[in-house]
Design an enzyme around this catalytic site. Structure first.
Site, PDB file in Angstrom:
ATOM      1  N   SER A  49       0.877  -1.164   0.012  1.00 14.41           N
ATOM      2  CA  SER A  49       0.012  -0.051   0.126  1.00 14.41           C
ATOM      3  C   SER A  49       0.789   1.359  -0.219  1.00 14.41           C
ATOM      4  O   SER A  49       0.199   2.458  -0.056  1.00 14.41           O
ATOM      5  CB  SER A  49      -0.822   0.078   1.352  1.00 14.41           C
ATOM      6  OG  SER A  49      -2.250  -0.821   0.853  1.00 14.41           O
ATOM      7  N   LYS A  52       0.092   3.741  -2.577  1.00 13.80           N
ATOM      8  CA  LYS A  52      -0.828   4.674  -2.608  1.00 13.80           C
ATOM      9  C   LYS A  52      -0.351   6.201  -2.424  1.00 13.80           C
ATOM     10  O   LYS A  52      -0.931   7.250  -2.614  1.00 13.80           O
ATOM     11  CB  LYS A  52      -1.851   4.624  -1.547  1.00 13.80           C
ATOM     12  CG  LYS A  52      -2.860   3.366  -1.647  1.00 13.80           C
ATOM     13  CD  LYS A  52      -3.233   2.784  -0.508  1.00 13.80           C
ATOM     14  CE  LYS A  52      -4.259   1.472  -1.022  1.00 13.80           C
ATOM     15  NZ  LYS A  52      -4.515   0.473  -0.008  1.00 13.80           N
ATOM     16  N   SER A 109      -6.158   3.293   4.299  1.00  9.09           N
ATOM     17  CA  SER A 109      -5.493   2.773   3.370  1.00  9.09           C
ATOM     18  C   SER A 109      -6.543   1.831   2.367  1.00  9.09           C
ATOM     19  O   SER A 109      -6.392   0.602   2.106  1.00  9.09           O
ATOM     20  CB  SER A 109      -4.555   1.580   3.678  1.00  9.09           C
ATOM     21  OG  SER A 109      -3.821   1.142   2.821  1.00  9.09           O
ATOM     22  N   LYS A 211       2.978   6.703   5.407  1.00  7.53           N
ATOM     23  CA  LYS A 211       2.003   5.664   4.867  1.00  7.53           C
ATOM     24  C   LYS A 211       2.257   4.406   5.428  1.00  7.53           C
ATOM     25  O   LYS A 211       3.774   4.168   5.454  1.00  7.53           O
ATOM     26  CB  LYS A 211       1.760   5.649   3.384  1.00  7.53           C
ATOM     27  CG  LYS A 211       0.883   4.818   2.763  1.00  7.53           C
ATOM     28  CD  LYS A 211      -0.609   5.385   3.064  1.00  7.53           C
ATOM     29  CE  LYS A 211      -1.762   4.403   2.702  1.00  7.53           C
ATOM     30  NZ  LYS A 211      -1.997   3.025   3.447  1.00  7.53           N
TER      31      LYS A 211
END
Length: 369
Positions: A49, A52, A109, A211
Site C-alpha cells: 500500500s 498509494k 488505506s 503511509k
C-alpha cells in the site's frame, strides 16, 4: 596542548546506523537530500500500500492543476466496491466526494477508495497506472513500475526504498497544502470510525506522515517523516516481519538521524550571492543568486566548518541574460573539503541590453578585458 585542544574540538564520531529488522531501508534528509543510512535501498521490492503514495501524488497533481476538485463526486463502480484488502466501506453505485476518498485511501488505506479515485481521474485503474508511471519518471524514480493504484501484488508492480524516499520528499515539497492528510489519526464515513494504520503517529509527536503497507509477500512496510527543530527526515522501511518491527525500525532510524546529524540552510531562495559586471547591459551590474533554498546536512557539531564558494561559468557576462538561466555555480564543502552540495547560480531578474552607445562603449572596453 594544541593537539589536545584540536581533539577536544573535533566533532563526535558518528556510529554505524542501527541494525533493524527489514529487507531494505533508507533514511534521508528532506531538505538537503543527503542519505544518512541505507540497506538494500536499490533492491527491487513490492511496495504494497505504499503504492498509494504515488496514487496520492497523481490525485494531488490533478487537484492542484484544476482538473479535479476535492468536492467532485466520484461514482463507486462495482470493480472498486469488490476490490480485496483493506476497505473504506464505500457502496457500489453511490457518489462519494474526492476529499472523502482521499482520506479513505490515506488514513484507512482503503483499496475501494483508491480504485474509485483512479477511475474518476484516469477512466480506469490501468489507465491511471500509466499516469503513475509518467509522474514517477518525471520525479526521477528510476527503478519503479506500477500496474495498479492500490498496491495489490503483481510481478510487474515494483519499486525501491530509494524511489519511495524520492516520492515521499516530492509529496511533502510539492503539496504542503495536502500533506496534513497524512497526519490524520482517524476519520468517520457512513458512521464508521476509521483509524490511521500508522501507529508511529501516536508514539512520536514529531512524526506527521506518511503511509503504511502490508501484504504477505511484501511484509510490513512504513514510509514515515518527522520534523524536529526545523530538520525533517524521511524514513522508508520495507519487508519488516511485523507491525511492531516496522514501527521500531522507523523510530530507530529517525532517532539515529536526529541524534548524529544536523541540517543547515546555507542560502535562502533568491538570495544574492554575486553582483558581477554585465557588459552591454542597461545596468552595469546584475544580482546573481540561488533559485531555491540551499541546505547541507552534516554530522552534529560540524556546521561551523562548512564553506561555500561561488564562481561564474564564464566571464565576461554579456547582456541580454535571461532570469533563471544558470551562469555559474555555488558549491558547499564540509570540514574535509569534500563538496556536498552544488547549486546553479542564476540572474535573479532578466538583464536587458543597453543602448547602442552603451554597447559600443562596452565593446571597446572588452578589447582590454
Amino acid at each position: 596542548m594544541a593537539l589536545l585542544a584540536a581533539v577536544a574540538q573535533a566533532a563526535a564520531p558518528i556510529p554505524a546506523p542501527p541494525a533493524v529488522k527489514a529487507r531494505a531501508y533508507i533514511l534521508t534528509d528532506h531538505f538537503s537530500g543527503r542519505i544518512l543510512a541505507q540497506s538494500n535501498a536499490d533492491e527491487r521490492a513490492e511496495p504494497a500500500s505504499l503504492t498509494k503514495l504515488m496514487t496520492a501524488y497523481v490525485v494531488f497533481s490533478a487537484v492542484a492543476e484544476g482538473r479535479v476538485k476535492l468536492t467532485d463526486m466520484a461514482v463507486i463502480s462495482e470493480h472498486a466496491w469488490r476490490t480485496q484488502g483493506s476497505r473504506t466501506f464505500v457502496q457500489v453505485g453511490t457518489q462519494v466526494p474526492v476529499d472523502i476518498l482521499l482520506k479513505g485511501m490515506i488514513v484507512q488505506s482503503g483499496n475501494d477508495a483508491t480504485i474509485a479515485l483512479a477511475e474518476h481521474i484516469g477512466g480506469s485503474d490501468a489507465a491511471f497506472a500509466q499516469m503513475m508511471n509518467e509522474y514517477a519518471r518525471r520525479l526521477g524514480m528510476q527503478s519503479s513500475h506500477f500496474v495498479n493504484s492500490d498496491g495489490m501484488p503483481s510481478p510487474e508492480h515494483y519499486t525501491t526504498a530509494r524511489d519511495l524516499a524520492t516520492l515521499s520528499r516530492a509529496l511533502i515539497r510539492d503539496f504542503p497544502q495536502y500533506y496534513p492528510l497524512f497526519s490524520l489519526r482517524e476519520f468517520v464515513w457512513n458512521n464508521i470510525r476509521q483509524g490511521n494504520r500508522n501507529t508511529l503517529l501516536g508514539r512520536d509527536p514529531t512524526v506527521d506522515g506518511l503511509k503504511t503497507g502490508h501484504t504477505d509477500s511484501a511484509g510490513f512496510c512504513l514510509a514515515s517523516s518527522a520534523s524536529r527543530n526545523g530538520m525533517r527526515l524521511v524514513s522508508i522501511v520495507l519487508g519488516a516481519p511485523s507491525e511492531k518491527a516496522r514501527e521500531e525500525a522507523s523510530a530507530a532510524l529517525l532517532n539515529y538521524g536526529y541524534t548524529f546529524f544536523e541540517t543547515i540552510r546555507i542560502k535562502a531562495a533568491r538570495e544574492t550571492v554575486l553582483k558581477p559586471r554585465v557588459y552591454k547591459s542597461a545596468s552595469e551590474f546584475a544580482a546573481v543568486g540561488v533559485p531555491y533554498d540551499v541546505y547541507a546536512t552534516v554530522g552534529r557539531g560540524q556546521a561551523a566548518a562548512l564553506r561555500s564558494s561561488a564562481r561564474l561559468s564564464h566571464e565576461p557576462l554579456l547582456a541580454p541574460l535571461a532570469a533563471g538561466k544558470p551562469v555559474g555555480e555555488l558549491t558547499v564543502s564540509d570540514a574535509g573539503g569534500e563538496v556536498i552540495a552544488r547549486v546553479p547560480l542564476v540572474p535573479l531578474a532578466a538583464v536587458a541590453q543597453g543602448s547602442l552607445w552603451t554597447r559600443l562603449v562596452d565593446s571597446v572596453a572588452l578589447w582590454f578585458h
